[in-house]
Design an enzyme around this catalytic site. Structure first.
Site, PDB file in Angstrom:
ATOM      1  N   GLY A 138      13.875 -17.095   7.667  1.00 20.07           N
ATOM      2  CA  GLY A 138      13.051 -17.471   6.518  1.00 20.07           C
ATOM      3  C   GLY A 138      13.793 -18.516   5.710  1.00 20.07           C
ATOM      4  O   GLY A 138      15.013 -18.665   5.830  1.00 20.07           O
ATOM      5  N   LYS A 139      13.047 -19.229   4.902  1.00 23.88           N
ATOM      6  CA  LYS A 139      13.677 -20.222   4.025  1.00 23.88           C
ATOM      7  C   LYS A 139      13.788 -19.545   2.652  1.00 23.88           C
ATOM      8  O   LYS A 139      12.954 -19.733   1.767  1.00 23.88           O
ATOM      9  CB  LYS A 139      12.779 -21.463   4.000  1.00 23.88           C
ATOM     10  CG  LYS A 139      13.459 -22.706   3.508  1.00 23.88           C
ATOM     11  CD  LYS A 139      12.607 -23.911   3.846  1.00 23.88           C
ATOM     12  CE  LYS A 139      12.848 -25.096   2.933  1.00 23.88           C
ATOM     13  NZ  LYS A 139      14.218 -25.526   2.775  1.00 23.88           N
ATOM     14  N   ILE A 140      14.808 -18.693   2.559  1.00 21.71           N
ATOM     15  CA  ILE A 140      14.938 -17.766   1.434  1.00 21.71           C
ATOM     16  C   ILE A 140      15.814 -18.387   0.339  1.00 21.71           C
ATOM     17  O   ILE A 140      16.909 -18.900   0.622  1.00 21.71           O
ATOM     18  CB  ILE A 140      15.589 -16.437   1.911  1.00 21.71           C
ATOM     19  CG1 ILE A 140      14.873 -15.883   3.164  1.00 21.71           C
ATOM     20  CG2 ILE A 140      15.644 -15.407   0.782  1.00 21.71           C
ATOM     21  CD1 ILE A 140      13.470 -15.420   2.980  1.00 21.71           C
TER      22      ILE A 140
END
Ligand code: PMP
Length: 304
Positions: free
Chosen positions: A155-157
């Site tokens: 994910g692009k957290i």
């Protein structure tokens, strides 16, 4: 500092960007419990009544998956329809960058993802070049890219960007433009906000998904374009010393596009970079919808 697009999306509705404000007690601000996307749009150079968004569907899918990792059900179709309305309301007339994101919007303490209010919001900025198109110098960071065992790297957290920020600042404060991070196995992973590629003897190599990279959408596009151009691309681990002797090195990302690397630490790279330039030209032509073969990657929005 930036020219923000005038309209934002905030708490399920469109609002003026200046009015889209959160409280200092916002949960995500303290725990990094957000996830974001980033996509570019340009006015169609052939038709001023149209905006072109690059790989809208993939960006929406990745944000939806990032949201899922943070226990938030946000269908890609919903993200897509709000982004389309966002563009129509803003009518941008220059190259721009859209930042759709989700975050724990609750006011309260205790890190968690259950029983906590979340919000989906969007804002945009005008954005030209993010890195110098002439090429950048890179420092090999003393900070390591996180491992998937301790952080959801697919994910692009938001919280992941503390490592990117430390690495970028370390690089810039010591006279470089960018940082290259190794993973916990000591192999090349990626830059602070870009994937990385090397060229050796006419072939392209890039770390695979098992190297703790972000699933970059520009990276994915480059793999397909290179293949179509008949350039061999291999996804495999890359050692530090291989990086230092590569014929060409370039970084890829939505903001950075394809950015050539001039120097890594004190190792200079050649200014002759035929493969990087070939890919860069092709990618630019595709984003401007001048390549019919890739027209499915370019989403037109009418703003007339
Ligand atoms: N890695 C990181 C850590 C990033 O932040 C980005 C930018 N989103 C990328 C790689 C490149 O991804 P993309 O090509 O999808 O922008």
């Amino acid at each position: 500092m930036y020219n923000f697009l005038p309209v934002a999306y905030f708490k399920n509705q469109f609002a003026q960007f200046v009015d889209a404000q959160v409280s200092i007690a916002t949960h995500a601000l303290h725990y990094g419990t957000g996830a974001f996307g980033g996509l570019r749009g340009i006015p169609n150079p052939q038709d001023a009544t149209q905006i072109l968004l690059f790989r809208l569907d993939r960006h929406c899918q990745r944000l939806s998956q990032s949201a899922k990792l943070l226990h938030y059900d946000l269908p890609a179709t919903k993200i897509e329809s709000v982004i389309i309305d966002f563009v129509k309301k803003n009518q941008p007339n220059k190259s721009f960058y859209i930042r759709p994101f989700i975050y724990t919007s609750d006011l309260g303490i205790s890190p968690r993802l259950h029983n906590v209010e979340k919000d989906f919001a969007i804002y945009g900025i005008e954005l030209g070049d993010y890195l110098s198109p002439e090429g950048v110098s890179c420092r090999i960071s003393s900070w390591q890219r996180q491992a998937d065992a301790s952080f959801p790297l697919r994910g692009k957290i938001s919280g992941a960007y503390i490592t990117s920020s430390l690495a970028k600042t370390e690089a810039v404060e010591s006279g470089f433009d960018e940082a290259i991070l190794m993973n916990s196995q000591g192999k090349v992973s990626e830059a602070s906000g870009m994937n990385i590629f090397i060229v050796r003897n006419g072939k392209i190599f890039t770390p695979g998904f098992d190297q703790d990279i972000l699933e970059g959408i520009t990276r994915d596009s480059i793999l397909i374009i290179a293949n179509d151009l008949g350039i061999e691309v291999v996804e495999r681990p890359i050692d530090k010393s291989e990086l230092l002797i590569a014929d060409e090195v370039f970084l890829s990302g939505t903001a950075a596009k394809i950015s050539p690397v001039n120097r890594i630490e004190n190792y200079k790279l050649s200014q002759q970079r035929p493969i990087t330039e070939k890919l860069r030209e092709k990618l630019t032509a595709i984003t401007e919808n001048r390549e019919p073969k890739y027209k499915d990657w370019v989403f037109p929005i009418s703003i007339a």
